[in-house]
Design a protein around this motif. Sequence first.
Motif, PDB file in Angstrom:
ATOM      1  N   ALA A  57      56.209   2.336  52.459  1.00 23.68           N
ATOM      2  CA  ALA A  57      56.721   3.687  52.233  1.00 23.68           C
ATOM      3  C   ALA A  57      58.142   3.642  51.664  1.00 23.68           C
ATOM      4  N   ALA A  58      58.931   2.667  52.118  1.00 23.80           N
ATOM      5  CA  ALA A  58      60.296   2.525  51.599  1.00 23.80           C
ATOM      6  C   ALA A  58      60.290   2.169  50.117  1.00 23.80           C
ATOM      7  N   VAL A  59      59.355   1.306  49.719  1.00 30.13           N
ATOM      8  CA  VAL A  59      59.251   0.920  48.315  1.00 30.13           C
ATOM      9  C   VAL A  59      58.762   2.086  47.466  1.00 30.13           C
ATOM     10  N   GLU A  60      57.828   2.856  48.016  1.00 26.03           N
ATOM     11  CA  GLU A  60      57.234   3.947  47.241  1.00 26.03           C
ATOM     12  C   GLU A  60      58.162   5.148  47.082  1.00 26.03           C
ATOM     13  N   ARG A  61      59.342   5.101  47.713  1.00 28.57           N
ATOM     14  CA  ARG A  61      60.331   6.153  47.456  1.00 28.57           C
ATOM     15  C   ARG A  61      60.805   6.126  46.011  1.00 28.57           C
ATOM     16  N   PHE A  62      60.728   4.945  45.417  1.00 32.99           N
ATOM     17  CA  PHE A  62      61.165   4.808  44.024  1.00 32.99           C
ATOM     18  C   PHE A  62      60.126   5.330  43.033  1.00 32.99           C
ATOM     19  N   ASN A  63      58.999   5.821  43.546  1.00 33.81           N
ATOM     20  CA  ASN A  63      57.956   6.328  42.650  1.00 33.81           C
ATOM     21  C   ASN A  63      58.398   7.543  41.858  1.00 33.81           C
ATOM     22  N   ARG A  64      59.500   8.168  42.306  1.00 39.24           N
ATOM     23  CA  ARG A  64      59.988   9.339  41.579  1.00 39.24           C
ATOM     24  C   ARG A  64      60.416   8.981  40.158  1.00 39.24           C
ATOM     25  N   ILE A  65      60.852   7.740  39.984  1.00 42.84           N
ATOM     26  CA  ILE A  65      61.252   7.299  38.638  1.00 42.84           C
ATOM     27  C   ILE A  65      60.259   6.286  38.072  1.00 42.84           C
TER      28      ILE A  65
END
Length: 769
Positions: A525-533
């Motif tokens: 989930a921490a890694v997928e926070r960057f999915n916004r970009i």
Amino acid sequence: MLFTVLTGLITSGLLIPFGKLIKIKWSFLLPLIPVLLFIFYLLHIPTIAGGTNLVQHVNWVPSMGVNLDFRLDGLSLLFALLITGIGTAIFFYARTYLKGHVYYDRFFAYLLLFMSAMLGVVLSNNILTLFVFWELTSISSFFLIGFNNDSKESRSSALTALSITGLGGFFLLAGLILMGNVAGTFVISELFSKHDVLLAHPLYPLIAGLIFIGAFTKSAQFPFHFWLPGAMKAPTPVSAYLHSATMVKAGIYLLARFTPVLGGNELWNNTLMIVGGFTMAFAAIHALFRVDLKGILAYSTISALGMLTFLLGLGTPEAIIAAAVFILVHALYKANLFMVTGIIDHETHTRDITRLAGLRKVLFPVFIAALLAALSSAGLPSTFGFIGKDLIYEATLHYEEHWALWLTALAIITNVGLVAAGFMAGLKPFTGKLPADFEKVHLPYPSMWIPPLLLGILGLIFGLFPGVVGDLFNNQAANAIAHAETGMKLKIWHGFNMVLLLSIATLAVGIVVYLVNKPSEKKLAAVERFNRIAPQRVFLRIGRSIMRASAWYTHTFHNGYLRSYHIKIIIFAELLLAYKLWISGPIKINWEELTPLSWYEVGIVAILLGALYIIVTTRSRLTSVVSTSVIGYCICLMFVFYSAPDLAMTQFTIDTLTTVLFVLVLYKLPSFINMTSRWIVIRDAMVALGFGVILSLIALRVLQEPNTTDVSSFYGENSYLLAKGKNVVNTILVDFRGIDTMFETVVLSIAAIGVYSLIRLRLKASEKE
């Protein structure tokens, strides 16, 4: 070779009427198709290994340079063996995996279609034929990825994959056509001699860029990589076949095939190095955070594809040899791990590695298969993966001196991630204590665990006898990519050197990373926070913008009113014709050459204008129809005056029939017309007058053109000789324009079916509402 391509296509079609029999008792025949094709290509190994290439030419559309040309060389043979060999394993595996599925026959129809399409891609010796099969792989993979069509996620993943690969196919087609036109040939084997011509042409950067987009989208290179993890919603046999050994390597095949045509310069090499290098490191690191077995394998597959692109970008003989070997290495261990993942999911109903452990106690043969694949992925000595990893480091170390260190470091980072990811997928589910939930798990049918075990054993055998494998498979593949002799000599032992030290260090660090790394949903989930970009979000925003623009366009220009469509079409035609007349220069009229007006011509025009005035002003539908027919008959008389009785008779017949039909329709409508607003009448009148003026100007422009009779003379001289008909008009319609007439007939038939369907339509009361 054509027969091998058509075999799957024909069988796929036969599964439509005979699908039920396949479900009941004939399913054992399905794996025989890839088995026989695999044997066929195995028999060609001595010929290809001896340096002889096989070519087959079948005319298809020779006038357009599109023929069914096939060529079997080292590269196409390697891919053909992977497609049919691993296809054989997948067919046996899928028979049990999908047993009892309601769409069992449909699945194998799609799978056979895909296998034939992939064979067509790697065997084609014509770039346009290659593209046809290329698109067929996208279509068939769409059906396979979305096979579980009752799942919203599966449908969405299939659409995403089709959108990305279809977009790439569009750019690829443009690149292939440009390349063929610049080179003057669409035959791939002839393009090799056009290398210098293509590189020197001003359009070369555009051609290379379009080819890159096509290859990168298909082989999931950054930023187009996101469709591949989403495609893991497909059944595991699909993932094992398409996303390890075949479809995703179509882009790699394309780059390898056109490297001797477009490669050998900075644009080609640097682009592949940069894109491939970033993709392989990015995906290898991402794989370490996944908790789903398929997610781990998806990102490690993207990383391996990036590695192959990176090696092709290096372009040295060592790099090309490494790429030729790694294609086979990766296919063997990755298809194995996907099938093992399918077995685990099939028996435990989960792919979450945080829950899986100790399965070696209940799935021991599956554990052996997974262990062999994981060791080959890690590059343990005596496995084929060890040979592949050595060759990668040899390629980076022997590159240009000032880049060698950085490229080797990038390869080490990637391989460390792949080692850890391989152990996460191949060892983690089988080590440790068996949870109580999985104590009743049992070994599946042998047809499920034997195929991955055989692939694992092959990886071990190939690692023990690399010289034999290299001589039979990889040597000629490398020579085909380089279009020169690479001098490949694979050995199991090269002595103590820097390459060996790097391989051992990579294995050791990869094991440490595997032991230290503890994937979890929290970390993911921490890694997928960057999915916004992330690229996926960017593409989704672009897609939404296109949808909004499409909705605006549809509501504005396609509002459902036929009169609106007519006037827009006419206005567009007027603007286009007016622009053409404007750039053509002034019209010079020689009034002396024009025929003087006669009294009967003036009279006919007067009657026509009177009828037109009545049509515009009357409120009676019947009067409007009758006046329209008067205009038609006036035009008939004009044709008679100008010596065109055949046109006059045709116009007379059509006009009479149209009038009768109008009257029959009007019988069911009110007698009088509700007049539209004055502004609309003025607008329509201006558009009509403009159209008439433009057509008149075009007619005057035609009078300025020289009167040549080449076309009419040709038809007059050849109608009887070629078409055996004395009526020139008939022979033009039936023979010289036969294809056009055929499609016109098809259109009329479709319209007739549509009308008949509407006539026979019987709606319920609720449906009418």
